[in-house]
Write a protein that holds these residues in place. Structure first.
Motif, short mmCIF file in Angstrom:
data_model
loop_
_atom_site.label_atom_id
_atom_site.label_comp_id
_atom_site.label_asym_id
_atom_site.label_seq_id
_atom_site.Cartn_x
_atom_site.Cartn_y
_atom_site.Cartn_z
N GLY A 10 0.81 -1.21 0.00
CA GLY A 10 0.00 0.00 0.00
C GLY A 10 0.84 1.26 0.00
N TYR A 11 0.28 2.35 -0.52
CA TYR A 11 1.03 3.59 -0.68
C TYR A 11 1.44 4.21 0.66
CZ TYR A 11 -3.06 6.39 0.65
OH TYR A 11 -4.10 6.96 1.34
N GLU A 35 -4.05 1.22 -3.07
CA GLU A 35 -4.64 2.03 -2.00
C GLU A 35 -4.73 1.28 -0.68
OE1 GLU A 35 -8.62 3.12 -3.06
OE2 GLU A 35 -9.41 1.09 -2.83
N ARG A 36 -4.53 -0.05 -0.71
CA ARG A 36 -4.54 -0.86 0.52
C ARG A 36 -3.57 -2.01 0.34
NH1 ARG A 36 -7.60 -5.58 -0.10
NH2 ARG A 36 -8.98 -5.62 -1.92
N ARG A 54 -5.69 8.28 -7.69
CA ARG A 54 -5.78 9.47 -6.85
C ARG A 54 -4.40 9.79 -6.29
NH1 ARG A 54 -10.72 6.78 -5.74
NH2 ARG A 54 -12.54 8.08 -6.22
N ALA A 56 -2.20 11.30 -3.10
CA ALA A 56 -2.22 11.55 -1.67
C ALA A 56 -1.47 12.84 -1.35
CB ALA A 56 -1.57 10.37 -0.93
N HIS A 62 -2.21 6.56 -5.70
CA HIS A 62 -2.70 5.25 -5.30
C HIS A 62 -3.87 4.84 -6.18
CE1 HIS A 62 -6.01 7.16 -2.92
NE2 HIS A 62 -5.09 8.06 -2.62
N ASN A 64 -7.03 1.81 -6.84
CA ASN A 64 -7.91 0.83 -6.20
C ASN A 64 -7.80 -0.51 -6.94
OD1 ASN A 64 -9.18 1.79 -8.52
ND2 ASN A 64 -11.24 1.50 -7.68
N CYS A 70 -1.22 -1.20 -10.91
CA CYS A 70 -0.55 0.08 -10.68
C CYS A 70 0.53 0.34 -11.74
CB CYS A 70 0.07 0.12 -9.29
SG CYS A 70 -1.13 0.08 -7.94
#
Length: 246
Positions: A10-11, A35-36, A54, A56, A62, A64, A70
């Motif tokens: 995750g980021y 994202e997770r 999106r 951060a 990040h 989903n 990615c």
């Protein structure tokens, strides 16, 4: 030098923050990560829904989706120019032997390799330590070496770093993947609603950990560097299968 960074933790993971900081000393860094936590996602791509990208507050992007998502998204749609290198990590835990098949960290690097970009996956062989400085320094040294002496063709390196300080490292060894015993049995338990649920059991102990393997190098205090390939063809069985079909 343009460096694309991703991971499977995750980021927000401390390992990717340490890696991004180290890589910024080598070139222009872009971070695109899940994202997770997507540990164990392997090389899966998300094909049943659209992906969102999106940014951060720390500048990391990040997605989903999976680690492979990615890197694929970044290389084929987000970035204006192809990166010179994809670096995935720093994973909190080893990715050696059979683990590489399941690893999302290795998968992110593999996706870059499949898209024609040299790539490496960096893992810290520890489940308790959270000091990524030695692994980050190793990653930086390898990236600097690549910058000075790039390979003639895309390469995929799986790098594992023993826990401890940088000064404790005995050096680097080029290794082959070892093999583990089969995984421990699944763990059966009850959910709060009294439903039977199962947890995947831990990986088995090393079965092939002899000299020349990644397991052996780590146990001896060396950084393990294993070049990987994607050809899954069992060439030794081509003749036997041909005879079987005849």
């Amino acid at each position: 030098m343009r460096i694309l960074i991703s991971n499977d933790d995750g980021y927000f993971a401390p390992g990717i923050e340490a890696l991004a900081q180290a890589m910024s000393e080598v070139g222009e860094v872009t971070v695109v990560a899940p994202e997770r936590d997507r540990s164990g996602a392997s090389n899966s791509l998300t094909l049943d829904r659209p992906l969102s990208l999106r940014r951060a507050g720390n500048g990391f992007y990040h997605v989903n989706g999976t680690p492979s998502d990615c890197v694929h998204l970044a290389v084929t749609g987000m970035l204006d120019e192809l990166p010179d290198m994809v670096v995935s990590g720093i994973n909190h835990g080893a990715n050696m032997g059979d683990d590489t098949i399941y690893s999302g960290t290795v998968a992110a690097a593999t996706e870059g390799y499949l898209l024609g970009v040299p790539a490496m996956a960096i893992s810290l062989v520890s489940h308790s330590a959270d000091d990524f400085r030695a692994a980050a320094r190793v990653a930086q040294e390898l990236a600097e070496r690549f910058k000075r002496r790039p390979f003639n063709a895309p390469v995929l390196l799986n790098v594992n770093v023993p826990e401890g300080g940088y000064e404790q490292l005995r050096g680097m060894r080029v290794t082959r993947l070892g093999r583990r015993h089969k995984a421990e049995p699944v763990i059966r338990t009850l959910s709060p609603r009294k439903e039977t649920v199962y947890w995947i059991g831990p990986a088995g102990a090393a079965q092939d950990a002899g000299e020349g393997t990644d397991f052996h190098a780590i146990d001896a205090g060396y950084v393990s560097i294993t070049p990987l390939q994607i050809d899954l063809t069992h060439n030794g069985q081509l003749g036997a299968v041909s005879e079987w079909l005849a």
